[in-house]
Design a protein around this motif. Structure first.
Motif, mmCIF file in Angstrom:
data_model
loop_
_atom_site.group_PDB
_atom_site.id
_atom_site.type_symbol
_atom_site.label_atom_id
_atom_site.label_comp_id
_atom_site.label_asym_id
_atom_site.label_seq_id
_atom_site.Cartn_x
_atom_site.Cartn_y
_atom_site.Cartn_z
ATOM 1 N N ARG A 179 -2.378 60.975 70.540
ATOM 2 C CA ARG A 179 -2.275 61.996 71.416
ATOM 3 C C ARG A 179 -3.527 62.294 72.296
ATOM 4 O O ARG A 179 -3.855 62.588 73.341
ATOM 5 N N THR A 180 -4.772 62.353 71.195
ATOM 6 C CA THR A 180 -6.047 62.758 71.647
ATOM 7 C C THR A 180 -6.704 61.538 72.678
ATOM 8 O O THR A 180 -7.226 61.893 73.438
ATOM 9 N N GLU A 232 -2.541 61.172 75.975
ATOM 10 C CA GLU A 232 -1.202 62.075 75.685
ATOM 11 C C GLU A 232 -0.217 61.417 75.879
ATOM 12 O O GLU A 232 1.115 62.249 75.245
#
Length: 174
Positions: free
Chosen positions: A140-141, A144
């Motif tokens: 997600r980092t 996203e």
């Protein structure tokens, strides 16, 4: 930041060896604090703290790697593959990455943590709950739009050809 003269004098091969050493040291520290809590308070309590630590650390690690690689905000699966290859784990575990369409399959073929616990006659580490936090947060980092699901990981292992396996999906509609 002051340059370290010792590092500046090292060859490429020495620096690569040092990175491997640093990776092993990092993993040893991770294991030492975990086992300290495990021995005093039990596996369940150790897992609570492990989850909290990984929830924060995985984002820090991913951000720094993303910045180092100069990846765009939405780096996609190719960016995730590059970032996964630079994690501390990548230096000390045997893994493989396969991209097919909008998915990336990440498999740890040989896991240093589980190998060490087996060697010490300890129960295997129940990685799955923390792995879900770690891998999903890392992905997600990087982007996203990427989600993560566990394919196989102790205690829910179903693939005996690897230690664990994770499937990342790029949801381009987001």
């Amino acid at each position: 930041m002051r340059e370290n003269e010792t590092l500046q004098a090292m060859t490429k091969e020495e620096l690569i060896s040092l990175i491997t050493l640093y990776s092993k040291n990092w993993l040893a520290m991770d294991g030492v604090w975990f086992q300290s809590i495990e021995q005093k308070y039990g596996m369940d309590e150790a897992m609570v703290h492990d989850a909290q630590a990984w929830e924060r650390f995985t984002v820090i690690e991913a951000r720094r790697i993303k910045q180092f690689l100069n990846l765009p905000e939405r780096a996609g699966l190719e960016g995730l593959a590059r970032a996964l290859s630079l994690r501390f784990y990548a230096n000390i575990n045997q893994d493989e990455i396969r991209i097919q369409g909008n998915t990336l399959l990440y498999r740890t073929l040989e896991c240093r943590v589980q190998s060490a616990r087996t060697r010490k006659n300890m129960a295997l580490h129940p990685c799955k709950p923390v792995g879900l936090i770690e891998y999903a947060g890392f992905a997600r980092t990087i982007d996203e739009r990427i989600t993560c699901q566990c394919v196989s990981c102790y205690p829910d292992s179903c693939d005996d050809t690897c230690a664990c396996s994770w499937l990342f999906t790029l949801n381009e509609a987001q």
